[in-house]
Motif scaffolding. Structure first.
Motif, PDB file in Angstrom:
ATOM      1  N   SER A 146       2.432 -37.874  -8.169  1.00 15.41           N
ATOM      2  CA  SER A 146       3.018 -37.203  -9.304  1.00 15.41           C
ATOM      3  C   SER A 146       2.894 -38.225 -10.401  1.00 15.41           C
ATOM      4  N   THR A 147       3.210 -39.469 -10.177  1.00 11.93           N
ATOM      5  CA  THR A 147       3.111 -40.627 -11.411  1.00 11.93           C
ATOM      6  C   THR A 147       1.885 -40.915 -11.700  1.00 11.93           C
ATOM      7  N   ALA A 148       0.886 -40.948 -10.534  1.00 15.77           N
ATOM      8  CA  ALA A 148      -0.252 -41.221 -10.619  1.00 15.77           C
ATOM      9  C   ALA A 148      -1.252 -40.186 -11.706  1.00 15.77           C
ATOM     10  N   MET A 149      -0.604 -38.919 -11.535  1.00 12.47           N
ATOM     11  CA  MET A 149      -1.325 -37.935 -12.071  1.00 12.47           C
ATOM     12  C   MET A 149      -0.935 -37.873 -13.563  1.00 12.47           C
ATOM     13  N   VAL A 150       0.354 -38.396 -14.066  1.00 14.06           N
ATOM     14  CA  VAL A 150       0.707 -38.743 -15.270  1.00 14.06           C
ATOM     15  C   VAL A 150      -0.224 -39.694 -15.876  1.00 14.06           C
ATOM     16  N   VAL A 151      -0.615 -40.708 -15.213  1.00 14.76           N
ATOM     17  CA  VAL A 151      -1.366 -41.761 -15.816  1.00 14.76           C
ATOM     18  C   VAL A 151      -2.818 -41.540 -15.798  1.00 14.76           C
ATOM     19  N   LEU A 152      -3.197 -40.683 -14.682  1.00 15.70           N
ATOM     20  CA  LEU A 152      -4.780 -40.246 -14.855  1.00 15.70           C
ATOM     21  C   LEU A 152      -5.091 -39.061 -15.735  1.00 15.70           C
ATOM     22  N   LYS A 153      -4.093 -38.074 -15.975  1.00 17.12           N
ATOM     23  CA  LYS A 153      -4.324 -36.936 -16.758  1.00 17.12           C
ATOM     24  C   LYS A 153      -3.348 -36.424 -17.945  1.00 17.12           C
ATOM     25  N   GLY A 154      -2.533 -37.445 -18.068  1.00 13.14           N
ATOM     26  CA  GLY A 154      -1.742 -37.175 -19.167  1.00 13.14           C
ATOM     27  C   GLY A 154      -0.349 -36.018 -18.849  1.00 13.14           C
ATOM     28  N   LYS A 155      -0.245 -35.478 -17.582  1.00 12.60           N
ATOM     29  CA  LYS A 155       0.592 -34.397 -17.272  1.00 12.60           C
ATOM     30  C   LYS A 155       1.116 -34.568 -16.070  1.00 12.60           C
ATOM     31  N   GLU A 156       2.358 -34.350 -15.601  1.00  8.42           N
ATOM     32  CA  GLU A 156       3.033 -34.308 -14.529  1.00  8.42           C
ATOM     33  C   GLU A 156       2.584 -32.787 -13.765  1.00  8.42           C
ATOM     34  N   GLY A 157       2.579 -33.097 -12.220  1.00 12.27           N
ATOM     35  CA  GLY A 157       2.211 -31.933 -11.600  1.00 12.27           C
ATOM     36  C   GLY A 157       3.340 -30.914 -11.168  1.00 12.27           C
ATOM     37  N   LYS A 158       2.924 -29.915 -11.116  1.00 14.93           N
ATOM     38  CA  LYS A 158       4.278 -28.850 -10.703  1.00 14.93           C
ATOM     39  C   LYS A 158       4.649 -28.954  -9.233  1.00 14.93           C
ATOM     40  N   SER A 159       3.870 -29.431  -8.526  1.00 18.65           N
ATOM     41  CA  SER A 159       4.187 -29.739  -7.001  1.00 18.65           C
ATOM     42  C   SER A 159       5.069 -30.862  -6.706  1.00 18.65           C
ATOM     43  N   SER A 160       5.311 -31.717  -7.723  1.00 14.78           N
ATOM     44  CA  SER A 160       6.227 -32.765  -7.469  1.00 14.78           C
ATOM     45  C   SER A 160       7.904 -32.343  -7.107  1.00 14.78           C
ATOM     46  N   THR A 161       8.131 -31.309  -7.403  1.00 16.65           N
ATOM     47  CA  THR A 161       9.378 -30.727  -7.118  1.00 16.65           C
ATOM     48  C   THR A 161       9.601 -30.495  -5.702  1.00 16.65           C
ATOM     49  N   PHE A 162       8.449 -30.294  -4.881  1.00 15.53           N
ATOM     50  CA  PHE A 162       8.488 -29.861  -3.452  1.00 15.53           C
ATOM     51  C   PHE A 162       9.536 -30.736  -2.779  1.00 15.53           C
ATOM     52  N   GLY A 163       9.391 -32.338  -2.994  1.00 15.40           N
ATOM     53  CA  GLY A 163      10.051 -33.139  -2.315  1.00 15.40           C
ATOM     54  C   GLY A 163      11.631 -32.869  -2.629  1.00 15.40           C
ATOM     55  N   SER A 164      11.854 -32.675  -3.574  1.00 14.92           N
ATOM     56  CA  SER A 164      13.420 -32.435  -4.077  1.00 14.92           C
ATOM     57  C   SER A 164      14.006 -31.010  -3.644  1.00 14.92           C
ATOM     58  N   LEU A 165      12.844 -30.105  -3.691  1.00 13.29           N
ATOM     59  CA  LEU A 165      13.175 -28.751  -3.121  1.00 13.29           C
ATOM     60  C   LEU A 165      13.510 -28.836  -1.600  1.00 13.29           C
ATOM     61  N   LEU A 217       7.477 -27.407   3.526  1.00 11.82           N
ATOM     62  CA  LEU A 217       7.860 -27.568   2.190  1.00 11.82           C
ATOM     63  C   LEU A 217       6.969 -28.721   1.524  1.00 11.82           C
ATOM     64  N   ILE A 218       7.280 -29.851   2.330  1.00 13.27           N
ATOM     65  CA  ILE A 218       6.750 -31.027   1.717  1.00 13.27           C
ATOM     66  C   ILE A 218       5.137 -31.371   1.811  1.00 13.27           C
ATOM     67  N   TYR A 245      -0.028 -30.980  -0.455  1.00 11.40           N
ATOM     68  CA  TYR A 245      -1.424 -30.077  -0.519  1.00 11.40           C
ATOM     69  C   TYR A 245      -1.808 -29.650  -2.133  1.00 11.40           C
ATOM     70  N   TRP A 246      -0.575 -29.161  -2.574  1.00 14.37           N
ATOM     71  CA  TRP A 246      -0.796 -28.595  -3.884  1.00 14.37           C
ATOM     72  C   TRP A 246      -0.897 -29.799  -5.134  1.00 14.37           C
ATOM     73  N   ILE A 256      -4.704 -32.671  -8.758  1.00 18.63           N
ATOM     74  CA  ILE A 256      -5.247 -33.833  -9.028  1.00 18.63           C
ATOM     75  C   ILE A 256      -6.739 -33.772  -9.042  1.00 18.63           C
ATOM     76  N   GLU A 257      -7.225 -33.084  -7.888  1.00 16.42           N
ATOM     77  CA  GLU A 257      -8.693 -33.090  -7.760  1.00 16.42           C
ATOM     78  C   GLU A 257      -9.367 -31.844  -8.616  1.00 16.42           C
TER      79      GLU A 257
END
Length: 159
Positions: free
Chosen positions: A72-91, A136-137, A142-143, A148-149
C-alpha cells in the motif's frame, strides 16, 4: 508496475517498515491467542499440532498483513494514491478480536449492542476463525496486486 512495487520492497526503508509491521501484527495475533486460550492449555486439550498450526498461521498472517501495508505504501509512491485493499489486514485483526479473541469479551460486546447470541464453544481454540482471517488477508493481497498492476493513474497524459 507490480514489479516496481516489489523492487521497492527491497530497499532498507521498506524492510524496516515491514519488520515493524510484522512485529506489531505478531504481537496482536499472539495476544488474541492468549486471550482465547494459552498455548499450554491448547497443547493439553488439543495437542502440540494445534499449537504449531496456530503459531505458524500467526507468522503467515503477520507476514501477509505487513506485506499488504508495505505494498500500500509502495502504491502511494508509484501512483500517488492508497489502495483500498490495505484495510484487509486491519479487518482481519478486527475479525480476530470479534471471533477467536477473548470469548467473554466478545459476548459482552455483542450483548451491549443488542445482539443476544453467543458462541458457546469455539472449535479447536478458534483455529477455523483464524483461517477465515487468513483468507481475508489473501483476498487483500490479491486485490492490492490487481490495483497496482491494473489500476490507472489520475494523470492524463493525452495532452
Amino acid at each position: 508496475m507490480f514489479q516496481e512495487a516489489i523492487k521497492l520492497q527491497k530497499s532498507p526503508k521498506y524492510i524496516l517498515q515491514g519488520l515493524i509491521f510484522f512485529s506489531v501484527f505478531m504481537v496482536i495475533f499472539t495476544i488474541l491467542d492468549g486471550l482465547n486460550m494459552s498455548y499450554a492449555s491448547m497443547q493439553l486439550e488439543f495437542g502440540l499440532y494445534l499449537v504449531i498450526l496456530n503459531i505458524t498461521t500467526n507468522v503467515i498472517m503477520s507476514f501477509g498483513s505487513a506485506l499488504l501495508m508495505n505494498l500500500s505504501t509502495a502504491m502511494v509512491v508509484l501512483k500517488g494514491k492508497e489502495g483500498k485493499s490495505s484495510t484487509f489486514g486491519s479487518l482481519s485483526v478486527l475479525f480476530g478480536i470479534l471471533t477467536y479473541g477473548c470469548t467473554s469479551c466478545v459476548i459482552a460486546f455483542f450483548a451491549s449492542i443488542g445482539i443476544t447470541f453467543s458462541v458457546i464453544a469455539l472449535p479447536f481454540a478458534g483455529y477455523p476463525y483464524k483461517l477465515i482471517s487468513l483468507v481475508l488477508i489473501t483476498v487483500g493481497l490479491y486485490w492490492m496486486y490487481r490495483e497496482i498492476e491494473h489500476g490507472v493513474c489520475k494523470v492524463n497524459l493525452s495532452k
